[in-house]
Design a protein around this motif. Sequence first.
Motif, PDB file in Angstrom:
ATOM      1  N   ARG A  23      -6.259   4.372  -2.945  1.00 31.87           N
ATOM      2  CA  ARG A  23      -6.200   3.406  -2.782  1.00 31.87           C
ATOM      3  C   ARG A  23      -6.076   2.157  -3.283  1.00 31.87           C
ATOM      4  O   ARG A  23      -5.666   2.570  -4.327  1.00 31.87           O
ATOM      5  CB  ARG A  23      -8.301   2.373  -3.229  1.00 31.87           C
ATOM      6  CG  ARG A  23      -8.015   1.351  -1.499  1.00 31.87           C
ATOM      7  CD  ARG A  23      -9.059   0.333  -2.166  1.00 31.87           C
ATOM      8  NE  ARG A  23     -10.266   1.758  -1.053  1.00 31.87           N
ATOM      9  CZ  ARG A  23     -10.216   2.029   0.034  1.00 31.87           C
ATOM     10  NH1 ARG A  23      -9.863   1.217   1.051  1.00 31.87           N
ATOM     11  NH2 ARG A  23     -11.458   2.609   0.616  1.00 31.87           N
ATOM     12  N   THR A  27      -9.046  13.314  -3.244  1.00 34.10           N
ATOM     13  CA  THR A  27     -10.568  12.636  -3.581  1.00 34.10           C
ATOM     14  C   THR A  27     -11.556  13.068  -5.677  1.00 34.10           C
ATOM     15  O   THR A  27     -11.882  12.962  -5.360  1.00 34.10           O
ATOM     16  CB  THR A  27     -11.155  12.442  -2.732  1.00 34.10           C
ATOM     17  OG1 THR A  27     -11.412  13.769  -2.712  1.00 34.10           O
ATOM     18  CG2 THR A  27     -10.645  11.450  -2.113  1.00 34.10           C
ATOM     19  N   GLU A  82     -12.098   6.737  -3.711  1.00 29.05           N
ATOM     20  CA  GLU A  82     -10.991   5.254  -3.628  1.00 29.05           C
ATOM     21  C   GLU A  82     -10.002   5.593  -4.847  1.00 29.05           C
ATOM     22  O   GLU A  82      -8.885   5.399  -5.135  1.00 29.05           O
ATOM     23  CB  GLU A  82     -12.107   4.050  -4.409  1.00 29.05           C
ATOM     24  CG  GLU A  82     -13.052   4.149  -3.949  1.00 29.05           C
ATOM     25  CD  GLU A  82     -12.387   3.083  -2.835  1.00 29.05           C
ATOM     26  OE1 GLU A  82     -11.666   2.079  -2.880  1.00 29.05           O
ATOM     27  OE2 GLU A  82     -13.501   3.006  -2.139  1.00 29.05           O
TER      28      GLU A  82
END
Length: 198
Positions: free
Chosen positions: A62, A47, A59
């Motif tokens: 993701r 992250t 995200e």
Amino acid sequence: AHICNCGGDFGVQLPKATVLKREDVVPNSQEYRMMMYGGALYWHLATNISERRKEADPELLRGKDVLEVGCMRGGGARYLMEAAEPRRLLAVDNVQEHIESCRANFGEWPGLEYEVMDAHELSTSIPAASFDFVICIESFASFEHLDVFVAGCAHALRQGGRLLLADAIERRTNTKLLDALEVMVQLRFVLNTYSSTI
């Protein structure tokens, strides 16, 4: 433990921390804390692309394609698959027993694959431009040829892809790593310049 040998407390609440817990581990024991700290290291790397925690992006992975090199026992890959939700995560290790353990402990999970592969053979084992991220946690300090590993990562990464590394290394290894990364960046610049002029 099925995750890192070490990690850290980054002052962040881990999402889906229950994925890290095991029934045979007593809460708040040393092994339990090691699992949580290992999970925190994986989450931090997945992250944060800067040194500022305020700029963390949960995200980041993701929907992306991720290659983990040196997955060892596989717990970090399994955790990231559920917590960071990449589209695909290929976790590789050069030790057959590690991969067998990964498969036995974590079974099938959509998008998660475990495969025997040497970190020095990424260029010949992985199709070019296959991944958005390559991560390597607590492994690369032991690689004999960092330049070959970094070149393999450059081969596996798509345009704009990122190599995310975390390990405890000595100054000499750091110098070798930085030299290999500099060559990778220069090569990428030359290739980008060449392709933009065609």
